[in-house]
Design a protein around this motif. Structure first.
Motif, PDB file in Angstrom:
ATOM      1  N   ARG A  56       0.729  -1.268   0.029  1.00  0.00           N
ATOM      2  CA  ARG A  56      -0.037   0.105  -0.164  1.00  0.00           C
ATOM      3  C   ARG A  56       0.860   1.183   0.062  1.00  0.00           C
ATOM      4  NH1 ARG A  56      -4.801  -0.516   4.103  1.00  0.00           N
ATOM      5  NH2 ARG A  56      -3.766   1.297   4.717  1.00  0.00           N
ATOM      6  N   GLU A  58       0.925   3.569   1.881  1.00  0.00           N
ATOM      7  CA  GLU A  58       1.557   3.810   3.339  1.00  0.00           C
ATOM      8  C   GLU A  58       2.898   3.266   3.510  1.00  0.00           C
ATOM      9  OE1 GLU A  58      -1.536   2.541   2.625  1.00  0.00           O
ATOM     10  OE2 GLU A  58      -2.857   4.487   3.150  1.00  0.00           O
ATOM     11  N   GLU A  59       2.955   2.277   2.927  1.00  0.00           N
ATOM     12  CA  GLU A  59       4.413   1.432   3.001  1.00  0.00           C
ATOM     13  C   GLU A  59       5.330   2.176   2.160  1.00  0.00           C
ATOM     14  OE1 GLU A  59       3.637  -2.815   3.461  1.00  0.00           O
ATOM     15  OE2 GLU A  59       1.744  -2.293   2.653  1.00  0.00           O
ATOM     16  N   GLU A  62       4.878   8.765   3.815  1.00  0.00           N
ATOM     17  CA  GLU A  62       4.265   9.240   4.905  1.00  0.00           C
ATOM     18  C   GLU A  62       4.105  10.996   4.808  1.00  0.00           C
ATOM     19  OE1 GLU A  62       6.049   8.105   8.597  1.00  0.00           O
ATOM     20  OE2 GLU A  62       7.903   8.767   7.819  1.00  0.00           O
ATOM     21  N   TYR A  63       3.170  11.285   5.570  1.00  0.00           N
ATOM     22  CA  TYR A  63       2.828  12.785   5.833  1.00  0.00           C
ATOM     23  C   TYR A  63       3.653  13.316   7.222  1.00  0.00           C
ATOM     24  CZ  TYR A  63       1.163  17.282   6.655  1.00  0.00           C
ATOM     25  OH  TYR A  63       0.979  18.813   7.179  1.00  0.00           O
TER      26      TYR A  63
END
Length: 68
Positions: A56, A58-59, A62-63
Motif C-alpha cells: 500500500r 502508506e508503506e 508518509e506525511y
C-alpha cells in the motif's frame, strides 16, 4: 512534508535492493535520487513501486507536518 522513509524499510523487508529496482524493474536512477531527497516524484512512479513491492502507499510514503 511528504517523506519516503517507509520505502526504504519496505524494500529491506521485501528483500529488494535499489539496484534491482533500476536493473530488473526499470525504475530511473533520477527518480530514486528524488525519493532519497524527499523531493516531488510522479504518481506513476509511486504506483509502479506499489506494484513491484505489492504494498500500500502508506508503506512507501508518509506525511509529516512541518515544524512551523
Amino acid at each position: 512534508m511528504i517523506k519516503y522513509d517507509p520505502l526504504w524499510r519496505t524494500l529491506k523487508e521485501k528483500g529488494i535492493s535499489q539496484y534491482q529496482l533500476i536493473k530488473d524493474y526499470g525504475i530511473d536512477k533520477a527518480q530514486l535520487q528524488r525519493l532519497r531527497q524527499n523531493l516531488v516524484v510522479k504518481t506513476l512512479i509511486l504506483n509502479r513501486l506499489c506494484q513491484i513491492l505489492n504494498c500500500r502507499i502508506e508503506e512507501i510514503m508518509e506525511y509529516v507536518p512541518d515544524d512551523n
